[in-house]
Write a protein that holds these residues in place. Sequence first.
Motif, PDB file in Angstrom:
ATOM      1  N   ALA A   1       0.837  -1.205   0.000  1.00 55.59           N
ATOM      2  CA  ALA A   1       0.000   0.000   0.000  1.00 55.59           C
ATOM      3  C   ALA A   1       0.875   1.261   0.000  1.00 55.59           C
ATOM      4  O   ALA A   1       0.543   2.271  -0.640  1.00 55.59           O
ATOM      5  CB  ALA A   1      -0.940   0.000   1.206  1.00 55.59           C
ATOM      6  N   PHE A   2       2.006   1.190   0.699  1.00 63.55           N
ATOM      7  CA  PHE A   2       2.937   2.327   0.708  1.00 63.55           C
ATOM      8  C   PHE A   2       3.431   2.619  -0.717  1.00 63.55           C
ATOM      9  O   PHE A   2       3.413   3.764  -1.175  1.00 63.55           O
ATOM     10  CB  PHE A   2       4.120   2.031   1.628  1.00 63.55           C
ATOM     11  N   ILE A   3       3.857   1.577  -1.420  1.00 58.67           N
ATOM     12  CA  ILE A   3       4.361   1.761  -2.794  1.00 58.67           C
ATOM     13  C   ILE A   3       3.240   2.295  -3.699  1.00 58.67           C
ATOM     14  O   ILE A   3       3.453   3.196  -4.524  1.00 58.67           O
ATOM     15  CB  ILE A   3       4.908   0.423  -3.354  1.00 58.67           C
ATOM     16  N   GLU A   4       2.038   1.768  -3.512  1.00 50.72           N
ATOM     17  CA  GLU A   4       0.929   2.144  -4.404  1.00 50.72           C
ATOM     18  C   GLU A   4       0.538   3.615  -4.280  1.00 50.72           C
ATOM     19  O   GLU A   4      -0.020   4.188  -5.207  1.00 50.72           O
ATOM     20  CB  GLU A   4      -0.285   1.248  -4.130  1.00 50.72           C
ATOM     21  N   GLN A   5       0.836   4.240  -3.132  1.00 50.23           N
ATOM     22  CA  GLN A   5       0.416   5.644  -2.984  1.00 50.23           C
ATOM     23  C   GLN A   5       1.530   6.636  -3.365  1.00 50.23           C
ATOM     24  O   GLN A   5       1.333   7.850  -3.265  1.00 50.23           O
ATOM     25  CB  GLN A   5      -0.101   5.905  -1.556  1.00 50.23           C
ATOM     26  N   LEU A   6       2.666   6.145  -3.811  1.00 46.97           N
ATOM     27  CA  LEU A   6       3.755   7.083  -4.144  1.00 46.97           C
ATOM     28  C   LEU A   6       3.416   7.864  -5.416  1.00 46.97           C
ATOM     29  O   LEU A   6       2.965   7.287  -6.403  1.00 46.97           O
ATOM     30  CB  LEU A   6       5.073   6.317  -4.354  1.00 46.97           C
ATOM     31  N   PRO A   7       3.667   9.176  -5.423  1.00 44.13           N
ATOM     32  CA  PRO A   7       3.389   9.971  -6.622  1.00 44.13           C
ATOM     33  C   PRO A   7       4.496   9.814  -7.667  1.00 44.13           C
ATOM     34  O   PRO A   7       5.610   9.382  -7.335  1.00 44.13           O
ATOM     35  CB  PRO A   7       3.376  11.406  -6.079  1.00 44.13           C
ATOM     36  N   GLU A   8       4.196  10.199  -8.906  1.00 42.17           N
ATOM     37  CA  GLU A   8       5.232  10.164  -9.952  1.00 42.17           C
ATOM     38  C   GLU A   8       6.153  11.370  -9.873  1.00 42.17           C
ATOM     39  O   GLU A   8       7.286  11.320 -10.342  1.00 42.17           O
ATOM     40  CB  GLU A   8       4.589  10.130 -11.338  1.00 42.17           C
ATOM     41  N   ARG A   9       5.636  12.483  -9.358  1.00 36.97           N
ATOM     42  CA  ARG A   9       6.496  13.664  -9.213  1.00 36.97           C
ATOM     43  C   ARG A   9       6.083  14.446  -7.989  1.00 36.97           C
ATOM     44  O   ARG A   9       4.949  14.339  -7.514  1.00 36.97           O
ATOM     45  CB  ARG A   9       6.513  14.531 -10.469  1.00 36.97           C
TER      46      ARG A   9
ATOM     47  N   VAL B   1      11.707  13.536  -9.445  1.00 36.30           N
ATOM     48  CA  VAL B   1      11.124  12.471 -10.271  1.00 36.30           C
ATOM     49  C   VAL B   1      12.104  11.296 -10.285  1.00 36.30           C
ATOM     50  O   VAL B   1      13.276  11.463  -9.950  1.00 36.30           O
ATOM     51  CB  VAL B   1      10.858  12.901 -11.740  1.00 36.30           C
ATOM     52  N   HIS B   2      11.623  10.138 -10.713  1.00 37.04           N
ATOM     53  CA  HIS B   2      12.535   8.991 -10.811  1.00 37.04           C
ATOM     54  C   HIS B   2      13.357   9.059 -12.107  1.00 37.04           C
ATOM     55  O   HIS B   2      14.580   9.011 -12.087  1.00 37.04           O
ATOM     56  CB  HIS B   2      11.736   7.684 -10.771  1.00 37.04           C
ATOM     57  N   GLY B   3      12.665   9.173 -13.232  1.00 34.35           N
ATOM     58  CA  GLY B   3      13.351   9.125 -14.534  1.00 34.35           C
ATOM     59  C   GLY B   3      13.734  10.499 -15.044  1.00 34.35           C
ATOM     60  O   GLY B   3      14.878  10.928 -14.923  1.00 34.35           O
ATOM     61  N   SER B   4      12.771  11.177 -15.631  1.00 33.09           N
ATOM     62  CA  SER B   4      13.011  12.540 -16.119  1.00 33.09           C
ATOM     63  C   SER B   4      11.750  13.359 -15.880  1.00 33.09           C
ATOM     64  O   SER B   4      10.667  12.791 -15.726  1.00 33.09           O
ATOM     65  CB  SER B   4      13.324  12.527 -17.621  1.00 33.09           C
ATOM     66  N   PRO B   5      11.861  14.685 -15.855  1.00 37.57           N
ATOM     67  CA  PRO B   5      10.638  15.481 -15.687  1.00 37.57           C
ATOM     68  C   PRO B   5       9.654  15.301 -16.845  1.00 37.57           C
ATOM     69  O   PRO B   5       8.449  15.417 -16.659  1.00 37.57           O
ATOM     70  CB  PRO B   5      11.151  16.923 -15.597  1.00 37.57           C
ATOM     71  N   ARG B   6      10.157  14.967 -18.028  1.00 36.10           N
ATOM     72  CA  ARG B   6       9.269  14.757 -19.176  1.00 36.10           C
ATOM     73  C   ARG B   6       8.546  13.411 -19.075  1.00 36.10           C
ATOM     74  O   ARG B   6       7.346  13.320 -19.337  1.00 36.10           O
ATOM     75  CB  ARG B   6      10.095  14.826 -20.468  1.00 36.10           C
ATOM     76  N   HIS B   7       9.272  12.381 -18.735  1.00 34.89           N
ATOM     77  CA  HIS B   7       8.690  11.041 -18.585  1.00 34.89           C
ATOM     78  C   HIS B   7       9.172  10.475 -17.244  1.00 34.89           C
ATOM     79  O   HIS B   7      10.198   9.789 -17.183  1.00 34.89           O
ATOM     80  CB  HIS B   7       9.130  10.127 -19.725  1.00 34.89           C
TER      81      HIS B   7
ATOM     82  N   GLU C   1       9.374  23.495 -13.481  1.00 34.69           N
ATOM     83  CA  GLU C   1       9.327  24.942 -13.281  1.00 34.69           C
ATOM     84  C   GLU C   1      10.205  25.412 -12.142  1.00 34.69           C
ATOM     85  O   GLU C   1      10.397  26.609 -11.947  1.00 34.69           O
ATOM     86  CB  GLU C   1       7.870  25.364 -13.047  1.00 34.69           C
ATOM     87  N   THR C   2      10.743  24.492 -11.384  1.00 31.77           N
ATOM     88  CA  THR C   2      11.604  24.852 -10.265  1.00 31.77           C
ATOM     89  C   THR C   2      13.038  25.095 -10.765  1.00 31.77           C
ATOM     90  O   THR C   2      13.363  24.817 -11.918  1.00 31.77           O
ATOM     91  CB  THR C   2      11.610  23.702  -9.241  1.00 31.77           C
ATOM     92  N   LYS C   3      13.893  25.594  -9.870  1.00 32.80           N
ATOM     93  CA  LYS C   3      15.288  25.848 -10.269  1.00 32.80           C
ATOM     94  C   LYS C   3      16.069  24.558 -10.499  1.00 32.80           C
ATOM     95  O   LYS C   3      16.964  24.501 -11.327  1.00 32.80           O
ATOM     96  CB  LYS C   3      15.999  26.645  -9.160  1.00 32.80           C
ATOM     97  N   TYR C   4      15.740  23.546  -9.715  1.00 30.26           N
ATOM     98  CA  TYR C   4      16.516  22.308  -9.761  1.00 30.26           C
ATOM     99  C   TYR C   4      15.579  21.122  -9.916  1.00 30.26           C
ATOM    100  O   TYR C   4      14.433  21.168  -9.491  1.00 30.26           O
ATOM    101  CB  TYR C   4      17.318  22.116  -8.458  1.00 30.26           C
ATOM    102  N   CYS C   5      16.107  20.068 -10.528  1.00 28.57           N
ATOM    103  CA  CYS C   5      15.341  18.824 -10.630  1.00 28.57           C
ATOM    104  C   CYS C   5      16.245  17.672 -10.214  1.00 28.57           C
ATOM    105  O   CYS C   5      17.374  17.545 -10.697  1.00 28.57           O
ATOM    106  CB  CYS C   5      14.843  18.628 -12.065  1.00 28.57           C
ATOM    107  N   LEU C   6      15.748  16.848  -9.306  1.00 28.84           N
ATOM    108  CA  LEU C   6      16.484  15.664  -8.863  1.00 28.84           C
ATOM    109  C   LEU C   6      15.913  14.445  -9.572  1.00 28.84           C
ATOM    110  O   LEU C   6      14.694  14.243  -9.581  1.00 28.84           O
ATOM    111  CB  LEU C   6      16.342  15.485  -7.349  1.00 28.84           C
ATOM    112  N   VAL C   7      16.795  13.637 -10.160  1.00 28.61           N
ATOM    113  CA  VAL C   7      16.378  12.425 -10.863  1.00 28.61           C
ATOM    114  C   VAL C   7      17.222  11.239 -10.406  1.00 28.61           C
ATOM    115  O   VAL C   7      18.317  11.410  -9.866  1.00 28.61           O
ATOM    116  CB  VAL C   7      16.512  12.568 -12.404  1.00 28.61           C
ATOM    117  N   GLY C   8      16.713  10.043 -10.663  1.00 29.86           N
ATOM    118  CA  GLY C   8      17.475   8.822 -10.394  1.00 29.86           C
ATOM    119  C   GLY C   8      17.505   7.972 -11.652  1.00 29.86           C
ATOM    120  O   GLY C   8      17.790   8.476 -12.734  1.00 29.86           O
TER     121      GLY C   8
END
Length: 240
Positions: free
Chosen positions: A95-103, A112-118, A138-145
């Motif tokens: 249930a914890f995993i299922e409620q995680l947002p994409e961004r 985001v996990h992949g990229s802000p576009r996808h 729209e923010t100054k920085y984006c963190l990706v994995g």
Amino acid sequence: MRILVISDVHSNLAALDAVLLDAGQWDMTWCLGDVIGYGPQPNECIERLRAMPHVCVVGNHDLASVGRIDTSLFNPDAKAAALWTARQLTARNRAFIEQLPERYAEGDVTLVHGSPRHPVWEYVTSCSIADANWGHFETKYCLVGHSHVPIMYHKGSASRCEETAPDVGRRQSLSPHTIVNPGGVGQPRDADPRASYALLDLPDAVIEFRRVDYDVGRTQELMRKAGLPPRLASRLSIGW
Ligand code: ZN
């Protein structure tokens, strides 16, 4: 505020615990997805994360492990690990995993996990891909994995993209228009087997990339006992 930035833990509790010990003190954990998949201790990794103040976005392996994406999109080893993980998860952790947002965005930072576009699937692994993504946050920085490789992309003067490999252990200021990947905690892929993560001070936007040794053999032994694909265990020794 000091933020612990982690990504791609991949059910590797030994690596996660080494990071938590090495990080010292911090106020909030930001997790960039793929908490589970590949490794032997999915429930334990989720429970570590749940026990601390955190924000986490969802990754492709998280989604596969709860049946939200088709595992036929994965290579055979990753698919076998996702199906194994699905069988291990407790109802609460599922249930914890299922409620995680994409961004997620807060202040100057998008996660985001992949990229802000996808957010689930795209790897930001070149300036050409970074260039396609500047318009998607729209923010100054984006963190990706997702790539498991620590790296930064910066849109500099005249919109020229610069790729920078992190200077591990040195605190440095981030410039606006930067995409940051802290590298992978539980399955590094830059030929360095040590767990990779970052500490980010906000609102100053000062970041420090870090690497820490962990007991790779312990994780590999647990993977063997669990019957996970041998190649997924052996790759941890060489950081691939
Ligand atoms: Zn991953």
